[in-house]
Design a protein around this motif. Structure first.
Motif, PDB file in Angstrom:
ATOM      1  N   THR A 167       0.854  -1.176   0.000  1.00 29.80           N
ATOM      2  CA  THR A 167       0.000   0.000   0.000  1.00 29.80           C
ATOM      3  C   THR A 167       0.889   1.224   0.000  1.00 29.80           C
ATOM      4  OG1 THR A 167      -1.759  -1.151   1.180  1.00 29.80           O
ATOM      5  CG2 THR A 167      -1.813   1.252   1.223  1.00 29.80           C
ATOM      6  N   LEU A 168       0.659   2.085  -0.973  1.00 28.28           N
ATOM      7  CA  LEU A 168       1.448   3.306  -1.122  1.00 28.28           C
ATOM      8  C   LEU A 168       0.524   4.504  -1.133  1.00 28.28           C
ATOM      9  CD1 LEU A 168       3.705   2.153  -4.073  1.00 28.28           C
ATOM     10  CD2 LEU A 168       4.376   2.300  -1.680  1.00 28.28           C
ATOM     11  N   ARG A 169       1.027   5.615  -0.655  1.00 30.50           N
ATOM     12  CA  ARG A 169       0.299   6.875  -0.748  1.00 30.50           C
ATOM     13  C   ARG A 169       1.035   7.746  -1.767  1.00 30.50           C
ATOM     14  NH1 ARG A 169      -2.930  10.387   3.399  1.00 30.50           N
ATOM     15  NH2 ARG A 169      -4.180   8.559   3.017  1.00 30.50           N
ATOM     16  N   LEU A 170       0.270   8.187  -2.765  1.00 23.40           N
ATOM     17  CA  LEU A 170       0.811   9.061  -3.806  1.00 23.40           C
ATOM     18  C   LEU A 170       0.034  10.367  -3.817  1.00 23.40           C
ATOM     19  CD1 LEU A 170       1.049   6.701  -6.918  1.00 23.40           C
ATOM     20  CD2 LEU A 170       2.930   7.542  -5.513  1.00 23.40           C
ATOM     21  N   ASN A 171       0.752  11.455  -4.064  1.00 24.83           N
ATOM     22  CA  ASN A 171       0.084  12.726  -4.280  1.00 24.83           C
ATOM     23  C   ASN A 171       0.168  13.001  -5.774  1.00 24.83           C
ATOM     24  OD1 ASN A 171       0.018  15.781  -4.683  1.00 24.83           O
ATOM     25  ND2 ASN A 171      -0.770  15.501  -2.605  1.00 24.83           N
ATOM     26  N   VAL A 172      -0.998  12.959  -6.435  1.00 28.26           N
ATOM     27  CA  VAL A 172      -1.074  13.166  -7.873  1.00 28.26           C
ATOM     28  C   VAL A 172      -1.989  14.345  -8.138  1.00 28.26           C
ATOM     29  CG1 VAL A 172      -1.706  12.138 -10.099  1.00 28.26           C
ATOM     30  CG2 VAL A 172      -0.698  10.711  -8.297  1.00 28.26           C
ATOM     31  N   ASN A 173      -1.438  15.341  -8.808  1.00 27.07           N
ATOM     32  CA  ASN A 173      -2.194  16.544  -9.156  1.00 27.07           C
ATOM     33  C   ASN A 173      -2.866  17.172  -7.935  1.00 27.07           C
ATOM     34  OD1 ASN A 173      -1.439  16.200 -11.836  1.00 27.07           O
ATOM     35  ND2 ASN A 173      -3.211  14.922 -12.267  1.00 27.07           N
ATOM     36  N   GLY A 174      -2.142  17.147  -6.797  1.00 27.41           N
ATOM     37  CA  GLY A 174      -2.617  17.792  -5.586  1.00 27.41           C
ATOM     38  C   GLY A 174      -3.571  16.976  -4.741  1.00 27.41           C
ATOM     39  N   ARG A 175      -3.793  15.741  -5.127  1.00 30.94           N
ATOM     40  CA  ARG A 175      -4.720  14.884  -4.376  1.00 30.94           C
ATOM     41  C   ARG A 175      -3.991  13.623  -3.916  1.00 30.94           C
ATOM     42  NH1 ARG A 175     -10.042  11.959  -6.816  1.00 30.94           N
ATOM     43  NH2 ARG A 175     -10.571  10.872  -4.918  1.00 30.94           N
ATOM     44  N   ASP A 176      -4.252  13.194  -2.693  1.00 32.04           N
ATOM     45  CA  ASP A 176      -3.632  11.970  -2.168  1.00 32.04           C
ATOM     46  C   ASP A 176      -4.436  10.749  -2.574  1.00 32.04           C
ATOM     47  OD1 ASP A 176      -1.452  13.162  -0.869  1.00 32.04           O
ATOM     48  OD2 ASP A 176      -2.653  13.583   0.920  1.00 32.04           O
ATOM     49  N   TYR A 177      -3.698   9.700  -2.945  1.00 30.70           N
ATOM     50  CA  TYR A 177      -4.293   8.410  -3.310  1.00 30.70           C
ATOM     51  C   TYR A 177      -3.569   7.315  -2.559  1.00 30.70           C
ATOM     52  CZ  TYR A 177      -6.292  10.782  -7.375  1.00 30.70           C
ATOM     53  OH  TYR A 177      -6.988  11.623  -8.195  1.00 30.70           O
ATOM     54  N   ASP A 178      -4.311   6.352  -2.037  1.00 29.90           N
ATOM     55  CA  ASP A 178      -3.739   5.132  -1.473  1.00 29.90           C
ATOM     56  C   ASP A 178      -3.979   4.030  -2.488  1.00 29.90           C
ATOM     57  OD1 ASP A 178      -2.890   6.192   1.035  1.00 29.90           O
ATOM     58  OD2 ASP A 178      -4.975   6.189   1.687  1.00 29.90           O
ATOM     59  N   VAL A 179      -2.903   3.375  -2.897  1.00 30.67           N
ATOM     60  CA  VAL A 179      -3.013   2.313  -3.899  1.00 30.67           C
ATOM     61  C   VAL A 179      -2.350   1.047  -3.376  1.00 30.67           C
ATOM     62  CG1 VAL A 179      -3.196   3.852  -5.889  1.00 30.67           C
ATOM     63  CG2 VAL A 179      -0.944   3.141  -5.109  1.00 30.67           C
ATOM     64  N   ASP A 180      -2.943  -0.079  -3.703  1.00 31.18           N
ATOM     65  CA  ASP A 180      -2.380  -1.389  -3.368  1.00 31.18           C
ATOM     66  C   ASP A 180      -1.839  -1.992  -4.659  1.00 31.18           C
ATOM     67  OD1 ASP A 180      -3.094  -1.403  -0.621  1.00 31.18           O
ATOM     68  OD2 ASP A 180      -5.155  -1.889  -1.190  1.00 31.18           O
ATOM     69  N   VAL A 181      -0.534  -2.123  -4.734  1.00 33.37           N
ATOM     70  CA  VAL A 181       0.088  -2.620  -5.960  1.00 33.37           C
ATOM     71  C   VAL A 181       1.242  -3.558  -5.638  1.00 33.37           C
ATOM     72  CG1 VAL A 181      -0.513  -0.588  -7.348  1.00 33.37           C
ATOM     73  CG2 VAL A 181       1.626  -0.609  -6.085  1.00 33.37           C
ATOM     74  N   PRO A 182       1.558  -4.463  -6.552  1.00 35.47           N
ATOM     75  CA  PRO A 182       2.748  -5.287  -6.370  1.00 35.47           C
ATOM     76  C   PRO A 182       4.007  -4.413  -6.475  1.00 35.47           C
ATOM     77  CG  PRO A 182       1.305  -6.213  -8.073  1.00 35.47           C
ATOM     78  CD  PRO A 182       0.785  -4.853  -7.729  1.00 35.47           C
ATOM     79  N   ALA A 183       5.024  -4.755  -5.729  1.00 37.07           N
ATOM     80  CA  ALA A 183       6.296  -4.031  -5.799  1.00 37.07           C
ATOM     81  C   ALA A 183       6.795  -4.041  -7.237  1.00 37.07           C
ATOM     82  CB  ALA A 183       7.319  -4.673  -4.871  1.00 37.07           C
ATOM     83  N   GLY A 184       7.348  -2.929  -7.663  1.00 36.84           N
ATOM     84  CA  GLY A 184       7.901  -2.836  -9.009  1.00 36.84           C
ATOM     85  C   GLY A 184       6.918  -2.400 -10.073  1.00 36.84           C
ATOM     86  N   THR A 185       5.647  -2.214  -9.706  1.00 34.10           N
ATOM     87  CA  THR A 185       4.661  -1.741 -10.670  1.00 34.10           C
ATOM     88  C   THR A 185       5.067  -0.349 -11.143  1.00 34.10           C
ATOM     89  OG1 THR A 185       2.912  -2.973  -9.556  1.00 34.10           O
ATOM     90  CG2 THR A 185       2.213  -1.187 -11.011  1.00 34.10           C
ATOM     91  N   SER A 186       4.921  -0.081 -12.434  1.00 33.95           N
ATOM     92  CA  SER A 186       5.331   1.225 -12.953  1.00 33.95           C
ATOM     93  C   SER A 186       4.345   2.311 -12.529  1.00 33.95           C
ATOM     94  CB  SER A 186       5.445   1.202 -14.477  1.00 33.95           C
ATOM     95  OG  SER A 186       4.180   1.223 -15.083  1.00 33.95           O
ATOM     96  N   LEU A 187       4.877   3.503 -12.390  1.00 36.52           N
ATOM     97  CA  LEU A 187       4.044   4.658 -12.081  1.00 36.52           C
ATOM     98  C   LEU A 187       2.976   4.836 -13.156  1.00 36.52           C
ATOM     99  CD1 LEU A 187       3.326   7.217 -10.499  1.00 36.52           C
ATOM    100  CD2 LEU A 187       5.169   8.392 -11.740  1.00 36.52           C
ATOM    101  N   LEU A 188       3.312   4.587 -14.405  1.00 34.28           N
ATOM    102  CA  LEU A 188       2.342   4.729 -15.492  1.00 34.28           C
ATOM    103  C   LEU A 188       1.151   3.792 -15.303  1.00 34.28           C
ATOM    104  CD1 LEU A 188       1.603   6.062 -18.185  1.00 34.28           C
ATOM    105  CD2 LEU A 188       2.847   4.209 -19.325  1.00 34.28           C
ATOM    106  N   GLU A 189       1.413   2.549 -14.939  1.00 36.31           N
ATOM    107  CA  GLU A 189       0.328   1.595 -14.702  1.00 36.31           C
ATOM    108  C   GLU A 189      -0.592   2.077 -13.583  1.00 36.31           C
ATOM    109  OE1 GLU A 189       1.309  -2.762 -14.748  1.00 36.31           O
ATOM    110  OE2 GLU A 189       3.347  -1.925 -14.915  1.00 36.31           O
ATOM    111  N   VAL A 190      -0.017   2.597 -12.520  1.00 35.34           N
ATOM    112  CA  VAL A 190      -0.804   3.080 -11.391  1.00 35.34           C
ATOM    113  C   VAL A 190      -1.625   4.302 -11.800  1.00 35.34           C
ATOM    114  CG1 VAL A 190      -0.685   4.094  -9.074  1.00 35.34           C
ATOM    115  CG2 VAL A 190       0.713   2.098  -9.653  1.00 35.34           C
ATOM    116  N   LEU A 191      -0.999   5.241 -12.511  1.00 41.08           N
ATOM    117  CA  LEU A 191      -1.728   6.437 -12.933  1.00 41.08           C
ATOM    118  C   LEU A 191      -2.911   6.077 -13.818  1.00 41.08           C
ATOM    119  CD1 LEU A 191       1.248   8.821 -13.757  1.00 41.08           C
ATOM    120  CD2 LEU A 191      -0.352   9.021 -11.840  1.00 41.08           C
ATOM    121  N   ARG A 192      -2.686   5.220 -14.784  1.00 37.89           N
ATOM    122  CA  ARG A 192      -3.739   4.892 -15.754  1.00 37.89           C
ATOM    123  C   ARG A 192      -4.778   3.912 -15.198  1.00 37.89           C
ATOM    124  NH1 ARG A 192      -3.271   6.524 -20.832  1.00 37.89           N
ATOM    125  NH2 ARG A 192      -4.379   4.710 -21.641  1.00 37.89           N
ATOM    126  N   ASN A 193      -4.311   2.863 -14.515  1.00 38.57           N
ATOM    127  CA  ASN A 193      -5.212   1.776 -14.116  1.00 38.57           C
ATOM    128  C   ASN A 193      -5.824   1.940 -12.728  1.00 38.57           C
ATOM    129  OD1 ASN A 193      -4.510   0.624 -16.574  1.00 38.57           O
ATOM    130  ND2 ASN A 193      -2.939  -0.672 -15.659  1.00 38.57           N
TER     131      ASN A 193
END
Length: 156
Positions: free
Chosen positions: A3-29
């Protein structure tokens, strides 16, 4: 899963992803921001560029677990109702053709103009060098960046 917390375009997101997942995959999917595009998958074409703490960064080969700081995509730079001067210049000069590379171009140009508000034609060309355009409209992109900067070199 991590579980990671990302700040994208001024908004916080918590995402559950496998280690090594690309930032692009997280942004789009996971976040649903489709503005960065998948191009080469090697960080060499610029279609996926985003700003991480103001620096143009290829999202396709950046593992999301390494991302620290603010992530800004072209979707977070302006809106259809309130475009940035750079986005307005791209529209006014009809800089894009197919549009696939534009988000990466605008991201790279935004970083340039934040660090150098009055770039020369050579500096704009160098800043956009990592962004590929298969339609061949690089010269219009350079003109749009110079127009946004108010340069006397625009249109030359």
């Amino acid at each position: 899963m991590t579980t990671l917390r990302l700040n994208v375009n001024g908004r916080d997101y918590d995402v559950d992803v496998p280690a090594g997942t690309s930032l692009l995959e997280v942004l789009r999917n996971d976040i649903g921001d489709k503005s960065p595009k998948f191009g080469c998958g090697l960080g060499q074409c610029g279609a996926c560029f985003v700003l991480i703490d103001g620096h143009p960064t290829p999202a396709c080969d950046t593992p999301v677990d390494y991302v620290r700081g603010d992530v800004r995509t072209v979707a977070g730079l302006g809106s259809p109702d309130d475009p940035t001067p750079l986005q307005s210049a791209f529209l006014e000069l009809q800089a894009g053709q197919c549009g696939y590379c534009i988000s990466g171009m605008i991201v790279s140009a935004t970083a340039l103009l934040r660090n150098n508000p009055r770039p020369t034609r050579a500096e704009v060309s160098a800043a956009l060098d990592r962004n590929l355009c298969r339609c061949g409209t690089h010269l219009r992109f350079v003109d749009a960046v110079l127009a946004a900067a108010g340069s006397t070199e625009a249109g030359q």
